[in-house]
Motif scaffolding. Structure first.
Motif, PDB file in Angstrom:
ATOM      1  N   GLY A   5      26.520  -8.635 -13.619  1.00 20.21           N
ATOM      2  CA  GLY A   5      25.180  -8.781 -13.866  1.00 20.21           C
ATOM      3  C   GLY A   5      24.208  -8.613 -12.632  1.00 20.21           C
ATOM      4  O   GLY A   5      23.038  -8.229 -12.569  1.00 20.21           O
ATOM      5  N   ILE A   6      24.866  -8.905 -11.479  1.00 15.22           N
ATOM      6  CA  ILE A   6      24.321  -8.412 -10.245  1.00 15.22           C
ATOM      7  C   ILE A   6      23.816  -6.742 -10.278  1.00 15.22           C
ATOM      8  O   ILE A   6      22.973  -6.374  -9.709  1.00 15.22           O
ATOM      9  CB  ILE A   6      24.984  -9.059  -8.929  1.00 15.22           C
ATOM     10  CG1 ILE A   6      25.017 -10.455  -9.023  1.00 15.22           C
ATOM     11  CG2 ILE A   6      24.581  -8.383  -7.524  1.00 15.22           C
ATOM     12  CD1 ILE A   6      26.010 -11.203  -8.066  1.00 15.22           C
ATOM     13  N   ALA A   7      24.977  -6.199 -10.499  1.00 14.58           N
ATOM     14  CA  ALA A   7      24.786  -4.766 -10.400  1.00 14.58           C
ATOM     15  C   ALA A   7      23.862  -4.582 -11.497  1.00 14.58           C
ATOM     16  O   ALA A   7      23.237  -3.227 -11.259  1.00 14.58           O
ATOM     17  CB  ALA A   7      26.250  -4.218 -10.975  1.00 14.58           C
ATOM     18  N   ILE A  86      28.955  -6.155  -3.494  1.00 16.41           N
ATOM     19  CA  ILE A  86      27.969  -7.112  -3.843  1.00 16.41           C
ATOM     20  C   ILE A  86      27.091  -7.225  -2.501  1.00 16.41           C
ATOM     21  O   ILE A  86      25.934  -7.159  -2.345  1.00 16.41           O
ATOM     22  CB  ILE A  86      28.544  -8.180  -4.475  1.00 16.41           C
ATOM     23  CG1 ILE A  86      29.015  -7.902  -6.079  1.00 16.41           C
ATOM     24  CG2 ILE A  86      27.294  -9.279  -4.807  1.00 16.41           C
ATOM     25  CD1 ILE A  86      29.482  -8.949  -6.613  1.00 16.41           C
ATOM     26  N   ALA A  87      27.971  -7.348  -1.451  1.00 15.17           N
ATOM     27  CA  ALA A  87      27.263  -7.685   0.045  1.00 15.17           C
ATOM     28  C   ALA A  87      26.562  -6.459   0.220  1.00 15.17           C
ATOM     29  O   ALA A  87      25.270  -6.676   0.947  1.00 15.17           O
ATOM     30  CB  ALA A  87      28.539  -8.192   0.859  1.00 15.17           C
ATOM     31  N   ILE A  88      27.025  -5.096   0.123  1.00 16.03           N
ATOM     32  CA  ILE A  88      26.180  -4.022   0.376  1.00 16.03           C
ATOM     33  C   ILE A  88      24.986  -3.845  -0.316  1.00 16.03           C
ATOM     34  O   ILE A  88      24.028  -3.656   0.057  1.00 16.03           O
ATOM     35  CB  ILE A  88      27.104  -2.766   0.188  1.00 16.03           C
ATOM     36  CG1 ILE A  88      28.042  -2.768   1.312  1.00 16.03           C
ATOM     37  CG2 ILE A  88      26.242  -1.666   0.026  1.00 16.03           C
ATOM     38  CD1 ILE A  88      29.215  -1.643   1.352  1.00 16.03           C
ATOM     39  N   MET A  89      25.001  -4.511  -1.651  1.00 14.71           N
ATOM     40  CA  MET A  89      23.867  -4.235  -2.680  1.00 14.71           C
ATOM     41  C   MET A  89      22.626  -5.315  -1.892  1.00 14.71           C
ATOM     42  O   MET A  89      21.400  -4.871  -1.898  1.00 14.71           O
ATOM     43  CB  MET A  89      24.158  -4.875  -3.904  1.00 14.71           C
ATOM     44  CG  MET A  89      25.108  -3.704  -4.757  1.00 14.71           C
ATOM     45  SD  MET A  89      25.123  -4.735  -6.367  1.00 14.71           S
ATOM     46  CE  MET A  89      26.516  -3.677  -6.954  1.00 14.71           C
ATOM     47  N   ILE A  94      17.802  -6.084   1.514  1.00 12.53           N
ATOM     48  CA  ILE A  94      16.859  -7.010   2.436  1.00 12.53           C
ATOM     49  C   ILE A  94      16.741  -5.983   3.607  1.00 12.53           C
ATOM     50  O   ILE A  94      15.771  -6.123   4.255  1.00 12.53           O
ATOM     51  CB  ILE A  94      17.749  -8.142   2.814  1.00 12.53           C
ATOM     52  CG1 ILE A  94      17.999  -9.075   1.379  1.00 12.53           C
ATOM     53  CG2 ILE A  94      17.483  -8.889   3.949  1.00 12.53           C
ATOM     54  CD1 ILE A  94      19.019 -10.267   1.512  1.00 12.53           C
ATOM     55  N   TYR A  95      17.712  -5.234   4.059  1.00  7.64           N
ATOM     56  CA  TYR A  95      17.445  -4.413   5.514  1.00  7.64           C
ATOM     57  C   TYR A  95      17.724  -3.139   4.925  1.00  7.64           C
ATOM     58  O   TYR A  95      18.971  -2.378   5.560  1.00  7.64           O
ATOM     59  CB  TYR A  95      18.298  -5.130   6.613  1.00  7.64           C
ATOM     60  CG  TYR A  95      17.988  -4.480   8.049  1.00  7.64           C
ATOM     61  CD1 TYR A  95      16.596  -4.996   8.457  1.00  7.64           C
ATOM     62  CD2 TYR A  95      18.836  -3.687   8.595  1.00  7.64           C
ATOM     63  CE1 TYR A  95      16.382  -4.409   9.625  1.00  7.64           C
ATOM     64  CE2 TYR A  95      18.364  -3.317   9.855  1.00  7.64           C
ATOM     65  CZ  TYR A  95      17.352  -3.434  10.547  1.00  7.64           C
ATOM     66  OH  TYR A  95      17.151  -2.839  11.585  1.00  7.64           O
ATOM     67  N   PRO A  96      17.086  -2.305   4.264  1.00  4.32           N
ATOM     68  CA  PRO A  96      17.422  -0.897   4.072  1.00  4.32           C
ATOM     69  C   PRO A  96      17.073  -0.052   5.192  1.00  4.32           C
ATOM     70  O   PRO A  96      17.844   1.094   5.300  1.00  4.32           O
ATOM     71  CB  PRO A  96      16.314  -0.342   3.216  1.00  4.32           C
ATOM     72  CG  PRO A  96      15.065  -1.250   3.228  1.00  4.32           C
ATOM     73  CD  PRO A  96      15.719  -2.758   3.839  1.00  4.32           C
ATOM     74  N   GLN A  97      16.763  -0.511   6.310  1.00  5.87           N
ATOM     75  CA  GLN A  97      16.463   0.479   7.570  1.00  5.87           C
ATOM     76  C   GLN A  97      17.818   0.744   8.269  1.00  5.87           C
ATOM     77  O   GLN A  97      18.128   1.815   8.896  1.00  5.87           O
ATOM     78  CB  GLN A  97      15.823  -0.333   8.686  1.00  5.87           C
ATOM     79  CG  GLN A  97      15.193   0.524   9.753  1.00  5.87           C
ATOM     80  CD  GLN A  97      14.340   1.577   9.293  1.00  5.87           C
ATOM     81  OE1 GLN A  97      13.651   1.376   8.209  1.00  5.87           O
ATOM     82  NE2 GLN A  97      14.388   2.679   9.856  1.00  5.87           N
ATOM     83  N   LEU A  98      19.025   0.130   7.792  1.00  8.43           N
ATOM     84  CA  LEU A  98      20.300   0.411   8.486  1.00  8.43           C
ATOM     85  C   LEU A  98      20.673   1.941   7.817  1.00  8.43           C
ATOM     86  O   LEU A  98      21.184   2.676   8.406  1.00  8.43           O
ATOM     87  CB  LEU A  98      21.486  -0.492   7.590  1.00  8.43           C
ATOM     88  CG  LEU A  98      21.417  -1.794   8.205  1.00  8.43           C
ATOM     89  CD1 LEU A  98      22.259  -2.870   7.324  1.00  8.43           C
ATOM     90  CD2 LEU A  98      21.758  -1.855   9.706  1.00  8.43           C
ATOM     91  N   VAL A  99      20.399   2.203   6.558  1.00 10.56           N
ATOM     92  CA  VAL A  99      20.620   3.502   5.836  1.00 10.56           C
ATOM     93  C   VAL A  99      19.314   4.542   6.339  1.00 10.56           C
ATOM     94  O   VAL A  99      19.607   5.715   6.799  1.00 10.56           O
ATOM     95  CB  VAL A  99      20.730   3.555   4.470  1.00 10.56           C
ATOM     96  CG1 VAL A  99      21.002   5.018   4.161  1.00 10.56           C
ATOM     97  CG2 VAL A  99      22.119   2.860   4.413  1.00 10.56           C
ATOM     98  N   LEU A 100      17.970   3.967   6.197  1.00 10.46           N
ATOM     99  CA  LEU A 100      17.103   4.769   6.392  1.00 10.46           C
ATOM    100  C   LEU A 100      17.113   5.315   7.750  1.00 10.46           C
ATOM    101  O   LEU A 100      16.285   6.370   8.059  1.00 10.46           O
ATOM    102  CB  LEU A 100      15.741   4.074   6.013  1.00 10.46           C
ATOM    103  CG  LEU A 100      15.592   3.582   4.537  1.00 10.46           C
ATOM    104  CD1 LEU A 100      14.308   2.782   4.087  1.00 10.46           C
ATOM    105  CD2 LEU A 100      15.705   4.910   3.701  1.00 10.46           C
TER     106      LEU A 100
END
Length: 115
Positions: A5-7, A86-89, A94-100
């Motif tokens: 469901g989370i996915a 799930i943690a990575i999702m 919440i903090y997409p700047q890690l990848v961006l």
């Protein structure tokens, strides 16, 4: 909430999950270039949302077929294996700047070569 469901909520683009960031950035970037195509894409997102929510309702809310009663749930090991995904999702939602932050300089260099 079950892990599948989370996915599904992530692919739906629910804020706070990784799918929202991607959808938002795509629509934000496409809107000034092709407003009509972005509007069409939003209609496609709404159709996808209806489809995904229908799947969630039918899978989780319907009666359980008798032939599936003996099928076991996830084991503890399988649940622990899903925790990092799930943690990575949630973290990327919440903090997409890690990848961006990692890909921003490369994207800027690529767009400068296109001009």
């Amino acid at each position: 909430m079950r892990t599948d469901g989370i996915a599904l909520f992530s692919s739906l683009g629910l804020p706070g999950l990784n799918g929202f960031v991607g959808e938002f950035l795509i629509l934000r970037g496409a809107f000034p270039l092709a407003t009509w195509a972005t509007a069409l894409a939003v209609i496609g997102l709404l159709a996808t949302a209806i489809f995904i929510l229908t799947i969630l309702q039918r899978v989780f809310s319907g009666p359980l077929n008798e032939r599936w009663f003996k099928l076991p749930d996830l084991t503890i090991g399988e649940r622990f294996a899903l925790v990092p995904a799930i943690a990575i999702m949630f973290v990327l939602g919440i903090y997409p700047q890690l990848v961006l932050g990692l890909i921003n300089s490369t994207a800027i260099n690529m767009t400068q070569h296109l001009r």
